[in-house]
Design a protein around this motif. Sequence first.
Motif, mmCIF file in Angstrom:
data_model
loop_
_atom_site.group_PDB
_atom_site.id
_atom_site.type_symbol
_atom_site.label_atom_id
_atom_site.label_comp_id
_atom_site.label_asym_id
_atom_site.label_seq_id
_atom_site.Cartn_x
_atom_site.Cartn_y
_atom_site.Cartn_z
ATOM 1 N N GLY A 149 0.823 -1.190 0.000
ATOM 2 C CA GLY A 149 0.000 0.000 0.000
ATOM 3 C C GLY A 149 0.864 1.249 0.000
ATOM 4 O O GLY A 149 2.088 1.185 0.166
ATOM 5 N N LEU A 150 0.239 2.381 -0.179
ATOM 6 C CA LEU A 150 0.956 3.652 -0.232
ATOM 7 C C LEU A 150 0.240 4.668 0.635
ATOM 8 O O LEU A 150 -0.962 4.917 0.447
ATOM 9 C CB LEU A 150 1.021 4.159 -1.679
ATOM 10 C CG LEU A 150 1.678 5.534 -1.893
ATOM 11 C CD1 LEU A 150 3.173 5.471 -1.572
ATOM 12 C CD2 LEU A 150 1.454 6.003 -3.329
ATOM 13 N N SER A 151 0.950 5.266 1.579
ATOM 14 C CA SER A 151 0.394 6.337 2.394
ATOM 15 C C SER A 151 0.212 7.576 1.532
ATOM 16 O O SER A 151 1.118 7.957 0.780
ATOM 17 C CB SER A 151 1.328 6.649 3.570
ATOM 18 O OG SER A 151 0.909 7.815 4.253
ATOM 19 N N VAL A 152 -0.961 8.209 1.648
ATOM 20 C CA VAL A 152 -1.190 9.421 0.855
ATOM 21 C C VAL A 152 -1.566 10.630 1.702
ATOM 22 O O VAL A 152 -1.632 11.742 1.179
ATOM 23 C CB VAL A 152 -2.269 9.202 -0.232
ATOM 24 C CG1 VAL A 152 -1.776 8.239 -1.282
ATOM 25 C CG2 VAL A 152 -3.578 8.732 0.356
ATOM 26 N N ALA A 153 -1.812 10.445 3.009
ATOM 27 C CA ALA A 153 -2.153 11.594 3.850
ATOM 28 C C ALA A 153 -1.889 11.257 5.307
ATOM 29 O O ALA A 153 -2.052 10.114 5.734
ATOM 30 C CB ALA A 153 -3.617 11.997 3.658
ATOM 31 N N GLN A 154 -1.495 12.292 6.070
ATOM 32 C CA GLN A 154 -1.139 12.097 7.471
ATOM 33 C C GLN A 154 -1.486 13.340 8.280
ATOM 34 O O GLN A 154 -1.638 14.433 7.737
ATOM 35 C CB GLN A 154 0.376 11.840 7.640
ATOM 36 C CG GLN A 154 1.025 10.860 6.688
ATOM 37 C CD GLN A 154 1.374 11.487 5.354
ATOM 38 O OE1 GLN A 154 1.680 12.680 5.272
ATOM 39 N NE2 GLN A 154 1.324 10.694 4.296
ATOM 40 N N THR A 155 -1.615 13.159 9.584
ATOM 41 C CA THR A 155 -1.519 14.250 10.553
ATOM 42 C C THR A 155 -0.318 13.938 11.442
ATOM 43 O O THR A 155 0.305 12.876 11.310
ATOM 44 C CB THR A 155 -2.782 14.364 11.416
ATOM 45 O OG1 THR A 155 -2.944 13.140 12.162
ATOM 46 C CG2 THR A 155 -4.016 14.621 10.568
ATOM 47 N N ALA A 156 -0.031 14.829 12.379
ATOM 48 C CA ALA A 156 1.066 14.558 13.304
ATOM 49 C C ALA A 156 0.773 13.344 14.167
ATOM 50 O O ALA A 156 1.692 12.669 14.649
ATOM 51 C CB ALA A 156 1.302 15.784 14.189
ATOM 52 N N ALA A 157 -0.506 13.019 14.337
ATOM 53 C CA ALA A 157 -0.891 11.936 15.245
ATOM 54 C C ALA A 157 -1.085 10.595 14.562
ATOM 55 O O ALA A 157 -0.960 9.554 15.216
ATOM 56 C CB ALA A 157 -2.183 12.313 15.977
ATOM 57 N N ALA A 158 -1.413 10.586 13.261
ATOM 58 C CA ALA A 158 -1.829 9.309 12.670
ATOM 59 C C ALA A 158 -1.776 9.333 11.148
ATOM 60 O O ALA A 158 -1.867 10.393 10.527
ATOM 61 C CB ALA A 158 -3.267 8.973 13.098
ATOM 62 N N GLN A 159 -1.652 8.129 10.573
ATOM 63 C CA GLN A 159 -1.912 7.972 9.155
ATOM 64 C C GLN A 159 -3.366 8.362 8.894
ATOM 65 O O GLN A 159 -4.251 8.066 9.692
ATOM 66 C CB GLN A 159 -1.693 6.513 8.732
ATOM 67 C CG GLN A 159 -0.257 6.049 8.778
ATOM 68 C CD GLN A 159 0.571 6.601 7.625
ATOM 69 O OE1 GLN A 159 0.027 7.135 6.638
ATOM 70 N NE2 GLN A 159 1.871 6.491 7.730
ATOM 71 N N GLN A 160 -3.615 8.980 7.747
ATOM 72 C CA GLN A 160 -4.968 9.435 7.440
ATOM 73 C C GLN A 160 -5.558 8.820 6.178
ATOM 74 O O GLN A 160 -6.785 8.787 6.027
ATOM 75 C CB GLN A 160 -4.990 10.959 7.311
ATOM 76 C CG GLN A 160 -4.718 11.673 8.621
ATOM 77 C CD GLN A 160 -5.813 11.445 9.646
ATOM 78 O OE1 GLN A 160 -6.986 11.336 9.302
ATOM 79 N NE2 GLN A 160 -5.442 11.366 10.918
ATOM 80 N N ALA A 161 -4.717 8.339 5.277
ATOM 81 C CA ALA A 161 -5.235 7.721 4.064
ATOM 82 C C ALA A 161 -4.156 6.880 3.421
ATOM 83 O O ALA A 161 -2.971 7.222 3.452
ATOM 84 C CB ALA A 161 -5.729 8.787 3.080
ATOM 85 N N PHE A 162 -4.587 5.757 2.814
ATOM 86 C CA PHE A 162 -3.686 4.929 2.026
ATOM 87 C C PHE A 162 -4.440 4.390 0.827
ATOM 88 O O PHE A 162 -5.670 4.280 0.833
ATOM 89 C CB PHE A 162 -3.101 3.774 2.857
ATOM 90 C CG PHE A 162 -4.096 2.692 3.197
ATOM 91 C CD1 PHE A 162 -4.316 1.615 2.335
ATOM 92 C CD2 PHE A 162 -4.810 2.740 4.384
ATOM 93 C CE1 PHE A 162 -5.237 0.619 2.647
ATOM 94 C CE2 PHE A 162 -5.734 1.748 4.704
ATOM 95 C CZ PHE A 162 -5.944 0.686 3.829
ATOM 96 N N VAL A 163 -3.692 4.059 -0.204
ATOM 97 C CA VAL A 163 -4.251 3.358 -1.360
ATOM 98 C C VAL A 163 -3.564 2.010 -1.473
ATOM 99 O O VAL A 163 -2.398 1.837 -1.088
ATOM 100 C CB VAL A 163 -4.086 4.157 -2.666
ATOM 101 C CG1 VAL A 163 -4.980 5.379 -2.668
ATOM 102 C CG2 VAL A 163 -2.628 4.548 -2.904
ATOM 103 N N HIS A 164 -4.315 1.058 -1.994
ATOM 104 C CA HIS A 164 -3.798 -0.297 -2.196
ATOM 105 C C HIS A 164 -4.586 -0.867 -3.376
ATOM 106 O O HIS A 164 -5.755 -1.220 -3.218
ATOM 107 C CB HIS A 164 -4.013 -1.136 -0.936
ATOM 108 C CG HIS A 164 -3.365 -2.491 -0.970
ATOM 109 N ND1 HIS A 164 -3.803 -3.511 -1.799
ATOM 110 C CD2 HIS A 164 -2.314 -3.005 -0.270
ATOM 111 C CE1 HIS A 164 -3.055 -4.580 -1.604
ATOM 112 N NE2 HIS A 164 -2.141 -4.295 -0.687
ATOM 113 N N GLY A 165 -3.966 -0.913 -4.556
ATOM 114 C CA GLY A 165 -4.734 -1.282 -5.737
ATOM 115 C C GLY A 165 -5.904 -0.321 -5.900
ATOM 116 O O GLY A 165 -5.733 0.901 -5.794
ATOM 117 N N PRO A 166 -7.130 -0.833 -6.103
ATOM 118 C CA PRO A 166 -8.277 0.051 -6.287
ATOM 119 C C PRO A 166 -8.877 0.563 -4.984
ATOM 120 O O PRO A 166 -9.854 1.317 -5.007
ATOM 121 C CB PRO A 166 -9.283 -0.853 -7.014
ATOM 122 C CG PRO A 166 -8.994 -2.218 -6.469
ATOM 123 C CD PRO A 166 -7.495 -2.255 -6.278
#
Length: 236
Positions: A149-166
Amino acid sequence: MSRAAVVFHERDHDLGVRNVGSLGPALRERGFETTTFSFEGDSRDAQRPPAEAFDVVVLMGSPDAAYDDSLPWLAEEVEFIDSAVAHRVPVLGVCFGGQLLARVLGGTVTRAEQSEHGFVYVESDDRDLIPSGPWMQFHDDTFSVPPNGLSVAQTAAAQQAFVHGPHLGLQFHPEITADVFESWVQGWDARGVRAEVEASVDVEAIRAEVAAREESSRQACGRLVDVFLDRAAGFR
């Protein structure tokens, strides 16, 4: 007509349907017939179609933890998500739904070192997919990005979004409306935890900000759905 499964996590069916918020209308406006159901309690619908019968699966939030295997309905939902992934049905996971998607794909879900409640600025690595800016948060847990998967968004506290295939997993709540927030409050009442929530969260301040941002939140949700669907179509 394309079909979308929208899975909510509430014992009360009416509250669960309200939890879907602006995601339901956004999908229907884009030509999807939505089937809204739960694996939990009285809301459970044993007659629902299999995952492969849908063109999209959307997993909503929950007050429960995606790592709590004592939940009697969780294994069945994991099996449903596994089937969606195996059949390359695009999955959009929201908060608990994003965490559970990460888990099914091989990531981990744990208690967060820092909870996030209310609108928090999210920094995006892919602003066409997830615009940087304030997004509604209400979580005490966090996920890791699953393998491949690929991380695409974050805050200082946590991962916020990832993509994995579709698939797209989110930690924040793009579906938020004033009614969604009120459905959460009523859910806390039903579970007997409202006082516990209000002891650590300024509910009135969040309620006011949700109302003030309702239209911009609705528009942001629609744009996110558009990009998710466009991106998923590229994997067919």
